[in-house]
Enzyme design. Structure first.
Site, PDB file in Angstrom:
ATOM      1  N   GLU A 192       0.821  -1.221   0.000  1.00  0.00           N
ATOM      2  CA  GLU A 192       0.000   0.000   0.000  1.00  0.00           C
ATOM      3  C   GLU A 192       0.852   1.267   0.000  1.00  0.00           C
ATOM      4  O   GLU A 192       0.878   2.025   0.977  1.00  0.00           O
ATOM      5  CB  GLU A 192      -0.935  -0.010   1.221  1.00  0.00           C
ATOM      6  CG  GLU A 192      -1.926  -1.165   1.192  1.00  0.00           C
ATOM      7  CD  GLU A 192      -2.842  -1.201   2.405  1.00  0.00           C
ATOM      8  OE1 GLU A 192      -2.473  -0.649   3.446  1.00  0.00           O
ATOM      9  OE2 GLU A 192      -3.931  -1.796   2.299  1.00  0.00           O
ATOM     10  N   GLU A 386      -5.442  -8.209  -0.763  1.00  0.00           N
ATOM     11  CA  GLU A 386      -6.065  -8.115   0.565  1.00  0.00           C
ATOM     12  C   GLU A 386      -7.542  -7.813   0.371  1.00  0.00           C
ATOM     13  O   GLU A 386      -7.898  -6.940  -0.416  1.00  0.00           O
ATOM     14  CB  GLU A 386      -5.463  -6.989   1.410  1.00  0.00           C
ATOM     15  CG  GLU A 386      -4.067  -7.267   1.907  1.00  0.00           C
ATOM     16  CD  GLU A 386      -3.535  -6.184   2.835  1.00  0.00           C
ATOM     17  OE1 GLU A 386      -4.331  -5.550   3.560  1.00  0.00           O
ATOM     18  OE2 GLU A 386      -2.309  -5.976   2.824  1.00  0.00           O
TER      19      GLU A 386
END
Ligand code: BG6
Length: 489
Positions: A192, A386
């Site tokens: 991320e 995810e």
């Protein structure tokens, strides 16, 4: 022209975890202190307003460094994956995982980040983990940096704000490539990477009170990460031409709060600043023009060295990975919206969606929308690395965890994933977060559980650490067995 009606035959089903939330082994076998060791648990925290939890100061760091314990700092003990990885990986294999995503801790291999030679015991640990993954015929997916840079680099350099950190990171990544050559095909450079803008400390090690111009340092740090990612993509391909380097963002799917054009423009800007800036640089290989305007407005002038832009252009990522948990809304009058928490930041409430106990707005159709939007823009393989729901699971008197809410969440998301595949999106895999219960990244709680496997441990680290298969464990087993056809609906 025929259409695909289901998931490709070689679709990579699996699950994900991260070193700093699972391993524990604090200070074991030469591991250094990492940024994640500062992340504290506070039982009085407001679950729907985590802003305070996200601002790490020099004072918080100093207090944590004086405390050798793990009670207040649960990521130091994790779920003891460091000693139980064999059992945990075997359980994932029992579900039929084709791929297992995990990260390799920088602080375990270069304890302060500055060493010139790696810590052999750290490398040996990941040798053993890979052997276990291979034993079960799974594909490893390795995240090189997942929220745990060595704390020494924060104290000395203010993290990634300093360009010198690039060299140390590149050394770390090359050490991994060299050691695990031909054992790992799929890599992710930074977990991320857009977290650098929202949860800056855990992602880049930049501390607000050490910065004269904090926002500039956030973006300068991200620029350094972009350059580092390009360098290691170059090095990976030189060493292993078949290997694939992914970039990754937390995708903040967002809708306009109303059909007022002002809200639509705000949605466009939120998309550009929070999502596409990162993937435009890492997939298209250049800074998008809309960021010039943003940087001028914010008084930010980034320092770039000669050759940086060329590196970005020459070594883009091979595939685009992202996390998807919830969606947000965009409004020209954001202050007037009722706020709710979301991954890494808060957002306005969407009246059409339900939320998790932590306020994250559940939006399966947003996943189909996201997959189509992203694929349309970049035309590269996508990987959902995810997706899942944090919930407070209960163990019944006869030792069952009936997590029907988790099954319902995943059913609906996988259904929409399938729709996107039918739409023509090139989706190569799905690693649900998190294969097994681990410490929450955002709140350091244990009670915010995501796994298919329950871990007997409470927020203060008490418990047997025994593993227990939840109802969702058996459900996911069928999903994988049927290649996503049997969702039990
Ligand atoms: C992502 C992170 O932001 O979200 C994970 O990559 C994290 O590390 C996951 O655990 C869920 O967030 P949280 O705060 O509920 O653990």
């Amino acid at each position: 022209m025929g259409t695909t009606k289901s998931f490709p035959k070689d679709f990579l089903w699996g699950g994900a975890i991260a070193a700093c939330q699972s391993e524990g082994g604090f200070g074991k076998n030469g591991r250094g202190i990492a940024v994640s060791d500062i992340s504290f648990f506070d039982k009085n925290i407001d679950r729907q307003d985590l802003a305070k939890h996200r601002n790490i100061t020099t004072e918080i760091i100093e207090t944590a460094m004086k405390d050798p314990g793990t009670k207040r700092y649960p990521k130091r003990h994790g779920i003891d994956f460091y000693h139980r990885y064999q059992e945990d990986i075997a359980l994932c294999a029992e579900m039929g995982f084709k791929v297992f995503r995990f990260s390799m801790a920088w602080s375990r291999i270069f304890p302060t980040g500055e060493e010139l030679t790696p810590n052999e015991e750290g490398l040996a640990f990941y040798d053993a983990v890979l052997t276990e993954i291979e034993k079960h015929g799974m594909e490893p997916l390795v995240t090189i940096s997942h929220f745990e840079m060595p704390l020494a680099l924060v104290n000395k350099y203010n993290g990634w704000a300093d360009r010198r950190v690039i060299e140390m990171f590149v050394r770390f990544a090359n050490t991994l490539f060299d050691r695990y050559k031909n054992r790992v095909k799929y890599w992710i450079s930074f977990n991320e990477i857009n977290a650098g803008r929202f949860t800056t400390f855990k992602s880049t090690g930049v501390v607000k009170d050490k910065s004269e111009h904090y926002l500039r340092d956030c973006y300068q740090a991200v620029h350094h990460q972009f350059v580092a990612a390009a360098m290691i993509t170059r090095d990976l391909h030189a060493m292993m031409p078949e290997a694939k380097m992914g970039c990754m963002i937390a995708f903040f799917t967002t809708y306009p709060a109303t059909c007022n054009p002002d809200d639509v423009i705000q949605m466009m800007l939120d998309n550009q600043y929070d999502n596409f800036f990162y993937t435009d640089v890492m997939i298209r290989g250049k800074y998008p023009k809309y960021m010039n305007r943003f940087f001028v407005d914010e008084g930010i002038s980034l320092v770039m060295e000669e050759g940086d832009l060329e590196l970005l252009a020459n070594y883009p990522a091979d595939y685009l990975a992202f996390s998807y948990y919830m969606s947000s809304i965009s409004s020209a009058k954001a202050d007037e919206l009722v706020q709710t928490d979301a991954n890494l930041k808060s957002t306005g409430k969407n009246p059409y969606l339900e939320s998790s106990d932590w306020g994250w707005q559940i939006d399966p159709k947003g996943l189909r929308y996201t997959l189509n939007t992203v694929y349309d823009r970049y035309q590269v393989p996508l990987f959902i690395v995810e997706n899942g729901i944090g919930a407070e699971d209960q163990v019944t008197a006869d030792g069952q965890v009936n997590d029907d809410y988790r099954i319902a969440y995943l059913q609906k998301h996988i259904e929409q994933m399938r729709e996107a595949v039918v739409d023509g999106v090139d989706l190569i895999g799905y690693t649900m977060w998190s294969s097994i219960d681990i410490i929450s990244s955002g709140t350091s709680e244990m009670s915010k559980r995501y796994g298919f496997i329950y871990v007997d441990q409470d927020d203060e680290g008490n418990g047997t650490l025994n593993r227990l298969k939840k109802k969702s464990f058996y459900w996911y087993q069928k999903v994988i067995e049927s290649n996503g056809e049997d969702l039990g609906i």
